[in-house]
Design a protein around this motif. Structure first.
Motif, PDB file in Angstrom:
ATOM      1  N   MET A 478       0.828  -1.201   0.000  1.00 52.62           N
ATOM      2  CA  MET A 478       0.000   0.000   0.000  1.00 52.62           C
ATOM      3  C   MET A 478       0.872   1.264   0.000  1.00 52.62           C
ATOM      4  SD  MET A 478      -3.062  -0.926  -0.301  1.00 52.62           S
ATOM      5  CE  MET A 478      -3.900   0.616   0.024  1.00 52.62           C
ATOM      6  N   VAL A 479       2.065   1.179   0.606  1.00 52.64           N
ATOM      7  CA  VAL A 479       2.976   2.314   0.570  1.00 52.64           C
ATOM      8  C   VAL A 479       3.416   2.570  -0.864  1.00 52.64           C
ATOM      9  CG1 VAL A 479       5.172   3.215   1.391  1.00 52.64           C
ATOM     10  CG2 VAL A 479       3.760   1.833   2.913  1.00 52.64           C
ATOM     11  N   SER A 480       3.705   1.490  -1.579  1.00 62.88           N
ATOM     12  CA  SER A 480       4.097   1.624  -2.981  1.00 62.88           C
ATOM     13  C   SER A 480       2.957   2.215  -3.806  1.00 62.88           C
ATOM     14  CB  SER A 480       4.495   0.255  -3.542  1.00 62.88           C
ATOM     15  OG  SER A 480       4.951   0.359  -4.862  1.00 62.88           O
ATOM     16  N   LEU A 481       1.729   1.827  -3.493  1.00 64.34           N
ATOM     17  CA  LEU A 481       0.578   2.342  -4.227  1.00 64.34           C
ATOM     18  C   LEU A 481       0.410   3.842  -4.017  1.00 64.34           C
ATOM     19  CD1 LEU A 481      -1.942   1.912  -5.959  1.00 64.34           C
ATOM     20  CD2 LEU A 481      -3.194   1.301  -3.873  1.00 64.34           C
ATOM     21  N   LEU A 482       0.553   4.292  -2.777  1.00 62.67           N
ATOM     22  CA  LEU A 482       0.365   5.730  -2.548  1.00 62.67           C
ATOM     23  C   LEU A 482       1.501   6.537  -3.182  1.00 62.67           C
ATOM     24  CD1 LEU A 482       2.205   7.222  -0.083  1.00 62.67           C
ATOM     25  CD2 LEU A 482       0.907   5.630   1.297  1.00 62.67           C
ATOM     26  N   ILE A 483       2.726   5.961  -3.245  1.00 66.17           N
ATOM     27  CA  ILE A 483       3.823   6.644  -3.938  1.00 66.17           C
ATOM     28  C   ILE A 483       3.504   6.764  -5.424  1.00 66.17           C
ATOM     29  CG2 ILE A 483       6.248   6.440  -4.617  1.00 66.17           C
ATOM     30  CD1 ILE A 483       6.780   5.145  -1.906  1.00 66.17           C
ATOM     31  N   ALA A 484       2.923   5.698  -5.992  1.00 68.25           N
ATOM     32  CA  ALA A 484       2.535   5.745  -7.406  1.00 68.25           C
ATOM     33  C   ALA A 484       1.509   6.846  -7.651  1.00 68.25           C
ATOM     34  CB  ALA A 484       1.971   4.390  -7.838  1.00 68.25           C
ATOM     35  N   VAL A 485       0.479   6.889  -6.812  1.00 69.63           N
ATOM     36  CA  VAL A 485      -0.546   7.930  -6.952  1.00 69.63           C
ATOM     37  C   VAL A 485       0.080   9.308  -6.788  1.00 69.63           C
ATOM     38  CG1 VAL A 485      -2.678   8.861  -5.975  1.00 69.63           C
ATOM     39  CG2 VAL A 485      -2.385   6.385  -6.163  1.00 69.63           C
ATOM     40  N   ALA A 486       1.015   9.432  -5.846  1.00 73.28           N
ATOM     41  CA  ALA A 486       1.650  10.723  -5.596  1.00 73.28           C
ATOM     42  C   ALA A 486       2.451  11.196  -6.802  1.00 73.28           C
ATOM     43  CB  ALA A 486       2.554  10.627  -4.361  1.00 73.28           C
ATOM     44  N   PHE A 487       3.170  10.296  -7.450  1.00 71.21           N
ATOM     45  CA  PHE A 487       3.953  10.696  -8.624  1.00 71.21           C
ATOM     46  C   PHE A 487       3.033  11.098  -9.782  1.00 71.21           C
ATOM     47  CE2 PHE A 487       7.824   8.647  -6.843  1.00 71.21           C
ATOM     48  CZ  PHE A 487       8.699   9.688  -7.091  1.00 71.21           C
ATOM     49  N   TYR A 488       1.943  10.358  -9.974  1.00 74.64           N
ATOM     50  CA  TYR A 488       0.992  10.750 -11.025  1.00 74.64           C
ATOM     51  C   TYR A 488       0.380  12.113 -10.702  1.00 74.64           C
ATOM     52  CZ  TYR A 488       1.235   5.917 -12.687  1.00 74.64           C
ATOM     53  OH  TYR A 488       1.666   4.710 -13.177  1.00 74.64           O
ATOM     54  N   LEU A 489       0.077  12.324  -9.426  1.00 72.57           N
ATOM     55  CA  LEU A 489      -0.505  13.599  -9.014  1.00 72.57           C
ATOM     56  C   LEU A 489       0.500  14.738  -9.178  1.00 72.57           C
ATOM     57  CD1 LEU A 489      -3.044  14.912  -7.864  1.00 72.57           C
ATOM     58  CD2 LEU A 489      -2.168  14.460  -5.569  1.00 72.57           C
ATOM     59  N   SER A 490       1.779  14.456  -8.906  1.00 69.51           N
ATOM     60  CA  SER A 490       2.797  15.487  -9.077  1.00 69.51           C
ATOM     61  C   SER A 490       2.915  15.896 -10.538  1.00 69.51           C
ATOM     62  CB  SER A 490       4.146  14.987  -8.550  1.00 69.51           C
ATOM     63  OG  SER A 490       4.641  13.924  -9.334  1.00 69.51           O
ATOM     64  N   THR A 491       2.742  14.922 -11.446  1.00 70.02           N
ATOM     65  CA  THR A 491       2.749  15.246 -12.877  1.00 70.02           C
ATOM     66  C   THR A 491       1.600  16.183 -13.229  1.00 70.02           C
ATOM     67  OG1 THR A 491       3.705  13.072 -13.356  1.00 70.02           O
ATOM     68  CG2 THR A 491       2.708  14.251 -15.198  1.00 70.02           C
ATOM     69  N   ALA A 492       0.419  15.878 -12.702  1.00 69.71           N
ATOM     70  CA  ALA A 492      -0.747  16.720 -12.969  1.00 69.71           C
ATOM     71  C   ALA A 492      -0.583  18.103 -12.342  1.00 69.71           C
ATOM     72  CB  ALA A 492      -2.011  16.046 -12.425  1.00 69.71           C
ATOM     73  N   LEU A 493       0.028  18.152 -11.160  1.00 75.55           N
ATOM     74  CA  LEU A 493       0.199  19.437 -10.474  1.00 75.55           C
ATOM     75  C   LEU A 493       1.180  20.324 -11.225  1.00 75.55           C
ATOM     76  CD1 LEU A 493      -0.723  20.936  -7.944  1.00 75.55           C
ATOM     77  CD2 LEU A 493       1.200  19.939  -6.713  1.00 75.55           C
ATOM     78  N   ILE A 494       2.292  19.756 -11.686  1.00 74.52           N
ATOM     79  CA  ILE A 494       3.256  20.542 -12.467  1.00 74.52           C
ATOM     80  C   ILE A 494       2.617  21.030 -13.768  1.00 74.52           C
ATOM     81  CG2 ILE A 494       5.387  20.363 -13.818  1.00 74.52           C
ATOM     82  CD1 ILE A 494       6.558  18.649 -11.647  1.00 74.52           C
ATOM     83  N   HIS A 495       1.812  20.173 -14.396  1.00 75.97           N
ATOM     84  CA  HIS A 495       1.129  20.575 -15.628  1.00 75.97           C
ATOM     85  C   HIS A 495       0.200  21.760 -15.367  1.00 75.97           C
ATOM     86  CE1 HIS A 495      -0.754  20.185 -19.565  1.00 75.97           C
ATOM     87  NE2 HIS A 495      -1.926  20.168 -18.978  1.00 75.97           N
ATOM     88  N   SER A 496      -0.509  21.715 -14.247  1.00 76.70           N
ATOM     89  CA  SER A 496      -1.424  22.810 -13.912  1.00 76.70           C
ATOM     90  C   SER A 496      -0.660  24.103 -13.637  1.00 76.70           C
ATOM     91  CB  SER A 496      -2.263  22.434 -12.680  1.00 76.70           C
ATOM     92  OG  SER A 496      -3.047  21.295 -12.936  1.00 76.70           O
ATOM     93  N   VAL A 497       0.472  23.998 -12.940  1.00 77.17           N
ATOM     94  CA  VAL A 497       1.287  25.180 -12.653  1.00 77.17           C
ATOM     95  C   VAL A 497       1.797  25.797 -13.947  1.00 77.17           C
ATOM     96  CG1 VAL A 497       3.454  25.965 -11.610  1.00 77.17           C
ATOM     97  CG2 VAL A 497       1.936  24.448 -10.335  1.00 77.17           C
ATOM     98  N   ARG A 498       2.217  24.965 -14.876  1.00 72.80           N
ATOM     99  CA  ARG A 498       2.730  25.479 -16.154  1.00 72.80           C
ATOM    100  C   ARG A 498       1.637  26.179 -16.967  1.00 72.80           C
ATOM    101  NH1 ARG A 498       6.044  21.359 -19.635  1.00 72.80           N
ATOM    102  NH2 ARG A 498       6.695  23.319 -20.608  1.00 72.80           N
ATOM    103  N   LYS A 499       0.416  25.677 -16.878  1.00 74.66           N
ATOM    104  CA  LYS A 499      -0.671  26.264 -17.664  1.00 74.66           C
ATOM    105  C   LYS A 499      -1.180  27.569 -17.065  1.00 74.66           C
ATOM    106  CE  LYS A 499      -3.799  24.150 -19.820  1.00 74.66           C
ATOM    107  NZ  LYS A 499      -4.995  23.380 -20.237  1.00 74.66           N
ATOM    108  N   THR A 500      -1.102  27.692 -15.747  1.00 77.13           N
ATOM    109  CA  THR A 500      -1.726  28.837 -15.084  1.00 77.13           C
ATOM    110  C   THR A 500      -0.735  29.902 -14.629  1.00 77.13           C
ATOM    111  OG1 THR A 500      -1.674  27.639 -12.970  1.00 77.13           O
ATOM    112  CG2 THR A 500      -3.675  27.442 -14.308  1.00 77.13           C
ATOM    113  N   THR A 501       0.563  29.573 -14.612  1.00 83.02           N
ATOM    114  CA  THR A 501       1.565  30.548 -14.157  1.00 83.02           C
ATOM    115  C   THR A 501       2.761  30.530 -15.108  1.00 83.02           C
ATOM    116  OG1 THR A 501       2.897  29.029 -12.788  1.00 83.02           O
ATOM    117  CG2 THR A 501       0.915  29.964 -11.769  1.00 83.02           C
TER     118      THR A 501
END
Length: 556
Positions: A478-501
């Motif tokens: 489950m620790v590995s799963l949350l790390i996977a979700v976190a990395f995917y979320l970090s990709t989405a977060l960086i994409h959002s930052v690039r689009k809005t700032t």
């Protein structure tokens, strides 16, 4: 354990187990296999962002996004591998197939580094306007190689640990095995991030990836050679089926009234679980409908006649346990997301700072992040030998897993704040045409490593203690799963930052990377508050029938 069958589904071709199989004779095979495969995977992943930028002309921020997806995938596939191993194929089959798939991926990477048609033409004058982007075919080959490499690396990571532990019957022996297993994992990762990265930077990418191919072949060969000595555990089917049955049975009996009489619920054939669970728990009581007996649900021998209409109380309580744990698990997603963003952006910083240590040595970009890994390893040893025994002497007991995770939250927030201040100084120096030393990036990486030494073992310990017995084998995944979700979320977060700032341009000297880090500080503080709330509200399942302040999940 000596009589465990080796004729598991997908493993029927293996030799029959006997009393001579398993034990310490298998130890060298598993440790050597782990070391070789970790060396192979770490060798191509550690320096990949540099390879994508320098050899495939991929823009820097896009390269970090690809790396985040790769890190997420290599953290997600161990969960998939664990489910396949426990439910259908067995660990042995999952390991050798994953190792072979990994080999195919690295061979493709070697081709991209050696065959000119597999990669775009080099940039001219180091100007992005003169860079030829990869063609569709080149992207296809690259992404195929990365996908196969991720599947292979992820499929072996936890299944090797599980199958190795299955070779021993004594908990003490299993503990010794895991100590060496994790020591080998960290040592191989450090070696890959230094020695192999140095070859890739100083000699050639073909030689670096070639070493990874040799290491992968060696790991696969060693694992297969040890086959006659292994003890094979038969897969017992997916534990998630029972959880799905609880949901279906609850929906089907939704309109039925709940009974206060414990005898109206199903505890299993002969009611063998009733001594442990005298009555259904009151929390999430609507799920108790799944265990409510009705006409035609039970055969004369006490077994279930309609498996999607009735479940045992134990199966209902297992699902309740997962629901209780979920808020705490979700709070760790935003604990790992800032780490994923920081590590990828630190790599971009390392590309433009002065990496010289003395007149003759330059730190490879791919080796900079190894500082976090080394600090985690040192802290784990220090905590185990000194801090936890001292804590126990002073407090009377070692720190609880939730307390360790809480400290990890605080250290992680501190690491993001240090990163923001260092980047602000780097930008100021860049505007005055000065180049910051790579040593300025070390404190933030050390802080991340120390924080991981707190929260990573804390999470593993918490999930292992709190997960239902039927799901113990995947609790640590489950620790590995949350790390996977976190990395995917970090990709989405960086994409959002690039689009809005305008904070993350391709040339970070023209952006405000420090603002990104301060944003992560704010997210971390809010998430820490959410974690504290979840930890205080969490109750161990036994707390509903027995007040136990010493429970791992009991807030203090």
């Amino acid at each position: 354990m000596d009589r465990i069958s080796s004729s598991a589904e997908g493993e029927a071709q293996l030799p029959t187990c006997n009393r001579r199989q398993g034990g310490w004779i298998t130890f060298p095979f598993f440790i050597a296999t782990m070391g070789s495969l970790m060396l192979a995977g770490g060798g191509w992943m550690s320096n990949l962002v540099v390879y994508l930028i320098d050899k495939f002309n991929i823009k820097s921020i896009d390269a970090t996004q690809i790396i985040n997806v790769i890190n997420g995938s290599t953290s997600l596939f161990p969960v998939v591998g664990a489910i396949l191993a426990d439910s259908f194929l067995g660990c042995y089959t999952v390991i050798w197939i994953s190792a072979f798939v990994s080999l195919l991926g690295i061979i493709l990477l070697v081709l991209t580094a050696t065959v000119d048609s597999m990669k775009p033409q080099p940039c001219h004058l180091n100007a992005s306007s003169f860079c030829t982007p990869p063609s569709t075919l080149q992207y296809a080959v690259l992404y195929t190689a990365l996908t196969l490499g991720c599947i292979g690396a992820g499929g072996t990571r936890f299944t090797l640990g599980t199958m190795g532990a299955d070779q021993f019957t004594e908990p003490r022996e299993q503990g010794v095995y895991f100590n060496w297993y994790f020591f080998t994992m960290y040592t191989s990762a450090v070696t890959a991030s230094t020695a192999i990265v140095l070859v890739e930077d100083s000699v050639s990418w073909a030689w670096g990836f070639g070493i990874c191919v040799v290491a992968n072949i060696l790991g696969l060969a060693l694992f297969l050679v040890g086959s006659p000595f292994y003890r094979y555990v038969k897969p017992e089917g997916s534990p998630f089926t029972a959880l799905a049955r609880v949901i279906v049975a609850t929906i089907r009996k939704w309109k039925g009234p709940l009974s206060p009489n414990s005898d109206d619920y199903y505890y299993g054939p002969g009611g063998e679980f009733k001594t442990e669970l005298a009555t259904p728990a009151e929390s999430l009581r609507f799920l108790n409908r799944a265990a409510l007996r009705s006409e035609g649900d039970i055969n004369p021998d006490g077994s279930i006649a309609k498996i999607w209409n009735l479940c045992t109380i134990q199966e209902v309580e297992d699902l309740k346990s997962l629901i209780r744990i979920f808020p705490l698990w979700s709070s760790s997603i935003f604990l790992s997301t800032p780490i994923g963003i920081q590590l990828s952006l630190t790599t971009l910083q390392a590309l433009i700072v002065d990496r010289h240590l003395g007149p003759h040595f330059q730190v490879p970009v791919g080796s900079v992040l190894v500082v976090a890994l080394i600090s985690t390893s040192i802290c784990l040893s220090f905590f185990d030998k000194f801090l936890w025994p001292t804590w126990k002497k002073l407090i009377g007991r070692p720190p609880k897993p939730l307390q360790r995770i809480g400290v990890g939250h605080v250290l992680n927030i501190s690491a993001m704040a240090i990163s923001a201040m260092v980047e602000a100084k780097r930008l100021k120096m860049a505007k005055s045409h000065q180049n910051m030393s790579v040593l300025w990036l070390m404190p933030q990486l050390v802080m991340v490593g120390v924080g991981e030494a707190f929260h990573f073992p804390g999470q593993v310990g918490f999930y292992y203690q709190e997960f239902p017995t039927s799901l113990k084998t995947i609790s640590t995944a489950m620790v590995s799963l949350l790390i996977a979700v976190a990395f995917y979320l970090s990709t989405a977060l960086i994409h959002s930052v690039r689009k809005t700032t305008g904070w993350l341009p391709d040339n970070i000297n023209n952006g405000r990377l420090d603002y990104v880090y301060w944003m992560l500080v704010v997210i971390g503080v809010l998430n820490f508050g959410y974690y504290i709330l979840c930890a205080r509200l969490y109750k161990h399942p036994r707390a509903e029938t027995q007040e136990d302040d010493n429970s791992v999940g009991s807030p203090k």
